[in-house]
Motif scaffolding. Sequence first.
Motif, PDB file in Angstrom:
ATOM      1  N   LEU A  14      42.317  73.752  68.611  1.00  0.00           N
ATOM      2  CA  LEU A  14      42.224  72.615  67.694  1.00  0.00           C
ATOM      3  C   LEU A  14      40.824  72.009  67.688  1.00  0.00           C
ATOM      4  N   CYS A  42      47.298  70.479  60.796  1.00  0.00           N
ATOM      5  CA  CYS A  42      47.644  70.628  62.214  1.00  0.00           C
ATOM      6  C   CYS A  42      48.414  69.421  62.734  1.00  0.00           C
ATOM      7  N   THR A  45      52.080  69.960  62.062  1.00  0.00           N
ATOM      8  CA  THR A  45      52.666  71.229  62.486  1.00  0.00           C
ATOM      9  C   THR A  45      53.674  71.065  63.595  1.00  0.00           C
ATOM     10  N   TRP A  49      50.925  69.349  68.847  1.00  0.00           N
ATOM     11  CA  TRP A  49      49.626  69.464  68.202  1.00  0.00           C
ATOM     12  C   TRP A  49      49.063  68.113  67.752  1.00  0.00           C
ATOM     13  N   SER A  53      44.986  66.953  67.420  1.00  0.00           N
ATOM     14  CA  SER A  53      44.578  67.067  66.010  1.00  0.00           C
ATOM     15  C   SER A  53      44.167  65.707  65.455  1.00  0.00           C
TER      16      SER A  53
END
Length: 488
Positions: A14, A42, A45, A49, A53
């Motif tokens: 990331l 992201c 997601t 994450w 992100s």
Amino acid sequence: MPSRLPQEILDFILDYHQIQISCMFTKSYNNITSSYDALRGCCLTSPSWLPRSRQNLYSTVLLQSYQQVNSFLDTVRSQPFLASLVRSLGFSDKGPRNPDREKHSFVPFGRSELARRLPNIHTLMLDLDWRQYPPKYCMLSALYPVTELYLGVQSELKELAHLIRVMWAFSDLQIIRLYERYGWDSVPWKTWSDADTVNLEQAAQRRACCRSLRTLEIAGPNLVSSLTFPPTLVFGTSVEHLILHWQPYLSGFHEIGQTRALHHISHFHSLRELKIVMVPFSYEFESTGAQATIFAQIVPFLSAVKNHKNLRRVTLRFELPLTSWQNEPISRRVFLRKLFVPAVQESVKSLPPSLTELAFEVPYAPDDPTEVMGPHWWMREIRARLPDLKVEVSALMFYVDEAMMQAKSTRVMELYTWAHNQVAIWPLWMPVDADTPEFERRWFKEIADEPRGVDLDVSLPPQPWQTSPPRVATQSCKKSRLITPAPL
């Protein structure tokens, strides 16, 4: 569904999409928008994450219109914890525009509430058309408690003089990076008057400006050569790291700006590192004209630091050529032979005894072979051409892929309105089997046999080796080391 990868690996992936504020000057804004879109995706997601992100998404914020500034303020009002994630803030008027609107929209960067709500910001970027902003409003940029400032500079004297005072308004600046908004087409023929020069220098001394400044980068490439290069003492005297992006010229029209840059260097008594980034139009070599003396123009910069007792490192970086005037790939040996003309050799020998490293950086593209003629080869060739040099020599090859070239093409079109589709060809370097000492000798002999206006020494330095070494071989020359290729 939970990820099977360790969280550390996910965070590393990331972080790849994290946007650096410097990319806003070196890459196109379309690429930056794509990175923002990827980070937003992201965030949606997976819960695992989201934290990383979101941190990367808000660490660098770019605002390009009045509406975006208001929307971002609404966001940090409703979600105050997001404001603590912001480390770098940029304002630019170069984003996507409505054809019905003006070319450069007004971006209200001087919002006191915005500066107050961003406690952890340390970097500010201002890439704006300063003619739209009153002087008093520009001074509001000093409300941001930053230590690093990226500033898009225009060549007009009036705006440039005002921006100098904007820089002085920041009390704790440690890093200043000046970038050129427009190129050679907009460089004016006017220069600073004697009265303006005296007034600015006296004001700089009275205010003890830039007391904390340690790193100064001037990237034009025309700023260093421009008639409007700021007078001496504008950046103070405490600079330790100086980076100059420089466009070589032959015309005396540009010598005034270069002379002012040299005066600045002479006043930086604490200078520890000097980096010269050469950005030529082309590396095509002719026996006369600009390409015959392009490298000799490095000499004044090297001579300016010969009395600096604190200097530790000098770096010469050779960027990709700006245009496609180059008709064929370059011989590496001819490149080095042209680089180390007698004047350059003498200036390198005269560098101060405190110097510990002389570094060289050269580009390579996807089609350029680097397994045989890689950093190790460059370092050894440089050593052979500077046999009396007693300091460490290092060589770095920086990679330039197609995406970087597309961004470079966009930047060239912004700086030079006449450069329509003028992009350097690939590969940049000759094939390994053709780039031989015999080719170098033949090339210079053919040039010397023609009636030219410049006398060239066609003698070839001795070659102590017969075959190219492995890429990972140990350097036998004293105080030399290998730096492996790295991304740009």
